[in-house]
Design an enzyme around this catalytic site. Structure first.
Site, PDB file in Angstrom:
ATOM      1  N   LYS A 181       0.869  -1.170   0.000  1.00  0.00           N
ATOM      2  CA  LYS A 181       0.000   0.000   0.000  1.00  0.00           C
ATOM      3  C   LYS A 181       0.913   1.229   0.000  1.00  0.00           C
ATOM      4  CE  LYS A 181      -0.977   2.513   2.800  1.00  0.00           C
ATOM      5  NZ  LYS A 181      -0.423   3.826   3.299  1.00  0.00           N
ATOM      6  N   THR A 192       2.627   6.009   4.612  1.00  0.00           N
ATOM      7  CA  THR A 192       3.488   4.863   4.723  1.00  0.00           C
ATOM      8  C   THR A 192       3.493   4.011   3.479  1.00  0.00           C
ATOM      9  OG1 THR A 192       2.655   4.775   6.948  1.00  0.00           O
ATOM     10  CG2 THR A 192       3.909   2.886   6.202  1.00  0.00           C
ATOM     11  N   GLU A 277       0.719  10.552  -5.595  1.00  0.00           N
ATOM     12  CA  GLU A 277      -0.342  11.521  -5.353  1.00  0.00           C
ATOM     13  C   GLU A 277      -0.655  12.363  -6.587  1.00  0.00           C
ATOM     14  OE1 GLU A 277       0.509  12.145  -0.682  1.00  0.00           O
ATOM     15  OE2 GLU A 277       1.838  12.998  -2.169  1.00  0.00           O
ATOM     16  N   ASN A 398      -2.208  17.671  -0.752  1.00  0.00           N
ATOM     17  CA  ASN A 398      -1.246  17.924   0.314  1.00  0.00           C
ATOM     18  C   ASN A 398      -1.359  19.268   0.995  1.00  0.00           C
ATOM     19  OD1 ASN A 398       0.441  15.530   0.568  1.00  0.00           O
ATOM     20  ND2 ASN A 398       0.815  15.881  -1.611  1.00  0.00           N
TER      21      ASN A 398
END
Lengths: 403, 403
Positions: A181, A192, A277, A398
């Site tokens: 993940k 993480t 992202e 973010n």
């Protein structure tokens, strides 16, 4: 990017599960996962080198050492990283291993633990404990186990990330299955990369550790999303031995196994970059002709981490000046007149001279996979680093409030 | 962010000019600038350490060495970086110094040259030459000269950047005036930080060089916009001696001068960060209590360059986890339980424990100037690095097509 979940199967000797324990806000989303080996598995682990290191990482590292790489279970929660949580966090991580050990009738030191999610918040231990009990009661082998476990470790991943391979070892078919993940350091907080790879091959922990480190050097250590190292990164490789075949260091079989493992881990690593992202495309930055492999690595990392290169990638802009100049400041040997750059095989800069961007280059930049080959022309060193683009979605993800 | 242009005045002994030569697409925008000293000035220069190094940087570096820090003029063009332009670029940069020297009746080695703008395109030399001739004919002293020169060196700067100071040296008033252009590595291509500082103090080039290096360590070397080093960075300090006062290394006067120079250069440096691509706020990242100044520097740079910290800054998000974890991977000594973080004087993380973000912290994050003080609690080392936020405008500015 919706993909089917649960294509892979856990190798023999393992069972797994994932349940919704209510750690995540959204009800019904799995957030506690358990992986269990029928007999003691050999295990090797790699953890974040960040000195801000989450409680579960501290506990897992210690348990691996205490029990010399023999493991019976791995307990994971998502939705909370249990990082920067002080003494209470450590006690909570230990409690997760103790409860799992008690339910499975093994020693706490035989259980590893991993967490992922928001940083700086204590774990809701009543929910976590109930989740572990429920997971213990619903363990499955095969595809169902793999699918449930994978669901339980995901956070903001847009798609599930899994890979598998099989290889013949001393005449037996052994399987390797991995799940991971991660999509970089995800909003709303430090998150993480967690990877769990299982195999039904047997191996002593030392051999396993060497194979894992080498495979990681060619996979997880070759990717970057934003250059910000997590507090929770964990890669675990567990070998049950259920296939009856055993890895022996230095044999052809071990070499074939290492290659298959690297392939599985590279696939997992690339799936993280692909889900970086807000990412819309992945670039392989290959540096060749460097004075040394170390120089090649410096150049590849400088290019792959430059926000200017990553925003140009987002705009499908073959902006060779940014790529060449990033290599120029990377610190290795660099001679402008010997440097060439090709995009998907088409030169755009050759021996220090810019070329007009051809239609082929312009088209290549618009694809989902771009390969830059930067030849430094001064030696035989080479390296590759995989990166993704940096677009509006990265900023959106973010810049949101955590408080 | 419109600000008046031309507040500063060039110190005695210098004249300057800026003219529109048609290098930039938009007609009438100044793009050739000339700075001339009546008598040979002492000069010190700092240049990019990128190994991809623009032709004007190569020529200026060589002329400074050849002529041992004695300079009569600096010729600058904006709109074209003359970088990655090979032998032709070198010839063009040399031609700029030759023509200026011829017009001013000095030696070519007494002329320095700087360029800023798009990379990889040959200079339109007919326009550049006409511009130099026109500039030579329109040189002015005082405010007009400073204003015209400053206009001539700007590219995508949103506002003009200038600073000045005066200091008493051996009983004489000496002046320091500086201008700079730069907003990071600007779209559409690798751009440049160019700074020109003049003084009417006298100094031997060696003393000047030492003072400039020290001042740069406390100013231009303390800022980051995107961590991508330019191919054209140039900082020049020219001393005419017109005030009659001379800098002597080690004297109180030289010390006062160095302080004033640092102040001027820090102001210029901060104006670059303030105008960082798409920036809405500036953060001072102060690290204290580090094991050494070097460790403090590592931590401050890791925090200031993290895209996660910079996007959180954009979102006015007091995301201490990102700041603390960046310091954690920076490589210096770090003990989680001794680390504290304050935002504009208000603690949000103390001795390894998160605190609830107070109203004061939330308010502080929304300002245009934020100060993070990260105390590592393990020594007396300290460092500061200034950075700006990373928002949508950064992506917009940097993802556009160049081809």
């Amino acid at each position: 990017m919706k993909r089917p979940i649960g294509v892979i199967t856990i190798p023999g000797g393992f069972r797994a599960c994932g349940v919704a324990a209510g750690i995540k806000k959204k009800p019904g989303v799995p957030d506690v996962a358990l992986l269990v080996c029928e007999t003691p598995a050999s295990a090797a682990g790699l953890f974040t080198t960040n000195r801000v290191c989450a409680a579960p990482v501290q506990v897992s590292r210690r348990h691996l050492a205490l029990n010399r790489g023999r493991v019976r279970a791995v307990v994971v929660n998502s939705g909370n990283a249990n990082a920067c949580t002080g003494a209470r966090g450590l006690a909570d991580a230990r409690r997760m291993t103790q409860l799992s050990a008690q339910l499975l009738h093994v020693k706490p030191a035989e259980v590893l633990v991993a967490s992922t999610g928001v940083i700086g918040h204590p774990l809701p231990m009543n929910k976590v404990e109930a989740g572990i009990r429920e997971a213990k009661a619903s363990l499955s082998a095969g595809r169902k186990g793999a699918r449930d476990f994978l669901r339980g470790i995901m956070t903001t991943d847009l798609f599930p990330k899994e890979a598998q391979a099989s290889v013949t070892l001393s005449g037996s078919r052994v399987r390797i299955a991995g799940v991971v993940k991660g999509a970089g350091m995800i909003c709303p907080n430090v998150a993480t990369m967690l990877a769990f790879v299982t195999t039904d091959a047997g191996a002593d922990p030392k051999t396993l550790d060497a194979i894992l480190r080498e495979a990681a050097n060619h996979s997880f250590n070759r990717i970057t999303v934003d250059g910000h190292m997590s507090t929770n990164d964990t890669v675990l490789l567990l070998a049950s031995g259920a296939s009856g075949a055993t890895l022996k260091a230095g044999t052809t079989g071990a070499k074939a196994f290492a290659e298959a493992l690297t392939e599985v881990m590279l696939k997992l690593a690339l799936s993280i970059v692909r889900d970086g992202e807000g990412a819309t495309r992945v670039a392989a930055v290959r540096v060749t002709g460097a004075a040394s492999d170390a120089d090649a690595e410096l150049a590849a990392r400088a290019v792959a981490q430059s926000p200017l290169v990553k925003t140009a990638l987002y705009g499908a802009d073959p902006n060779w000046g940014r790529i060449v100049s990033a290599a120029g400041y990377s610190g290795g040997r660099f001679v402008e007149g010997r440097t060439s750059l090709a995009v998907n095989g088409h030169f755009i800069y050759r021996l220090g001279k810019p070329l007009r961007a051809s239609a082929a280059v312009v088209k290549a930049m618009k694809g989902t996979d771009v390969e830059f080959v930067l030849d430094l022309g001064v030696g035989r060193g080479k390296a590759v680093v995989y990166t993704c683009d940096l677009g509006y979605a990265y900023v959106k993800l973010n810049s949101a409030y955590t408080t």
